[in-house]
Motif scaffolding. Structure first.
Motif, mmCIF file in Angstrom:
data_model
loop_
_atom_site.group_PDB
_atom_site.id
_atom_site.type_symbol
_atom_site.label_atom_id
_atom_site.label_comp_id
_atom_site.label_asym_id
_atom_site.label_seq_id
_atom_site.Cartn_x
_atom_site.Cartn_y
_atom_site.Cartn_z
ATOM 1 N N GLY A 182 0.813 -1.212 0.000
ATOM 2 C CA GLY A 182 0.000 0.000 0.000
ATOM 3 C C GLY A 182 0.844 1.258 0.000
ATOM 4 O O GLY A 182 0.549 2.220 -0.713
ATOM 5 N N ILE A 183 1.908 1.254 0.790
ATOM 6 C CA ILE A 183 2.774 2.437 0.861
ATOM 7 C C ILE A 183 3.543 2.622 -0.441
ATOM 8 O O ILE A 183 3.681 3.736 -0.938
ATOM 9 C CB ILE A 183 3.714 2.328 2.076
ATOM 10 C CG1 ILE A 183 2.880 2.517 3.345
ATOM 11 C CG2 ILE A 183 4.847 3.344 2.002
ATOM 12 C CD1 ILE A 183 3.607 2.253 4.621
ATOM 13 N N ILE A 184 4.014 1.516 -1.035
ATOM 14 C CA ILE A 184 4.740 1.613 -2.305
ATOM 15 C C ILE A 184 3.810 2.095 -3.411
ATOM 16 O O ILE A 184 4.182 2.943 -4.222
ATOM 17 C CB ILE A 184 5.401 0.271 -2.653
ATOM 18 C CG1 ILE A 184 6.552 0.005 -1.676
ATOM 19 C CG2 ILE A 184 5.916 0.261 -4.086
ATOM 20 C CD1 ILE A 184 7.178 -1.357 -1.792
ATOM 21 N N THR A 185 2.579 1.593 -3.441
ATOM 22 C CA THR A 185 1.605 2.023 -4.440
ATOM 23 C C THR A 185 1.286 3.502 -4.288
ATOM 24 O O THR A 185 1.247 4.248 -5.270
ATOM 25 C CB THR A 185 0.310 1.199 -4.317
ATOM 26 O OG1 THR A 185 0.633 -0.184 -4.431
ATOM 27 C CG2 THR A 185 -0.694 1.586 -5.383
ATOM 28 N N LYS A 186 1.075 3.949 -3.040
ATOM 29 C CA LYS A 186 0.780 5.360 -2.792
ATOM 30 C C LYS A 186 1.961 6.239 -3.199
ATOM 31 O O LYS A 186 1.790 7.313 -3.763
ATOM 32 C CB LYS A 186 0.455 5.580 -1.312
ATOM 33 C CG LYS A 186 -0.033 6.986 -1.018
ATOM 34 C CD LYS A 186 -0.283 7.182 0.460
ATOM 35 C CE LYS A 186 -1.595 6.539 0.852
ATOM 36 N NZ LYS A 186 -1.974 6.884 2.245
ATOM 37 N N TRP A 187 3.172 5.762 -2.937
ATOM 38 C CA TRP A 187 4.375 6.515 -3.321
ATOM 39 C C TRP A 187 4.476 6.638 -4.845
ATOM 40 O O TRP A 187 4.810 7.692 -5.367
ATOM 41 C CB TRP A 187 5.618 5.837 -2.750
ATOM 42 C CG TRP A 187 6.887 6.433 -3.241
ATOM 43 C CD1 TRP A 187 7.434 7.621 -2.862
ATOM 44 C CD2 TRP A 187 7.754 5.895 -4.222
ATOM 45 N NE1 TRP A 187 8.600 7.830 -3.541
ATOM 46 C CE2 TRP A 187 8.820 6.792 -4.392
ATOM 47 C CE3 TRP A 187 7.743 4.723 -4.982
ATOM 48 C CZ2 TRP A 187 9.855 6.553 -5.276
ATOM 49 C CZ3 TRP A 187 8.770 4.487 -5.861
ATOM 50 C CH2 TRP A 187 9.807 5.400 -6.003
#
Length: 71
Positions: free
Chosen positions: A41-46
């Protein structure tokens, strides 16, 4: 199911740097002891926003949970 704590900017930055070093999501998850869903989720948001900072919540948090109301 409990509500998890927000990750620090340092941990989020560490995830992104590991991702840029071509580590897989499962490797990052094992390395930092964070669930794979949180890492992805954090990588996708980044990738979408280009930032790792958190944004403020919209609206006021609920005073009572649904579980407490049901009792």
């Amino acid at each position: 199911m409990g509500h998890c704590q927000e990750l620090s900017e340092f941990k989020r930055g560490t995830m992104i740097s590991c991702h840029l070093c071509n580590k897989s999501i499962s490797e990052i998850s094992l390395l930092l002891n964070i669930p794979q869903s949180a890492v992805s989720g954090i990588i996708t948001k980044w990738k979408q926003l280009g930032a790792i900072a958190t944004h403020p919540q919209s609206g006021r948090p609920r005073k009572m949970t649904e579980r407490v109301r049901a009792c």
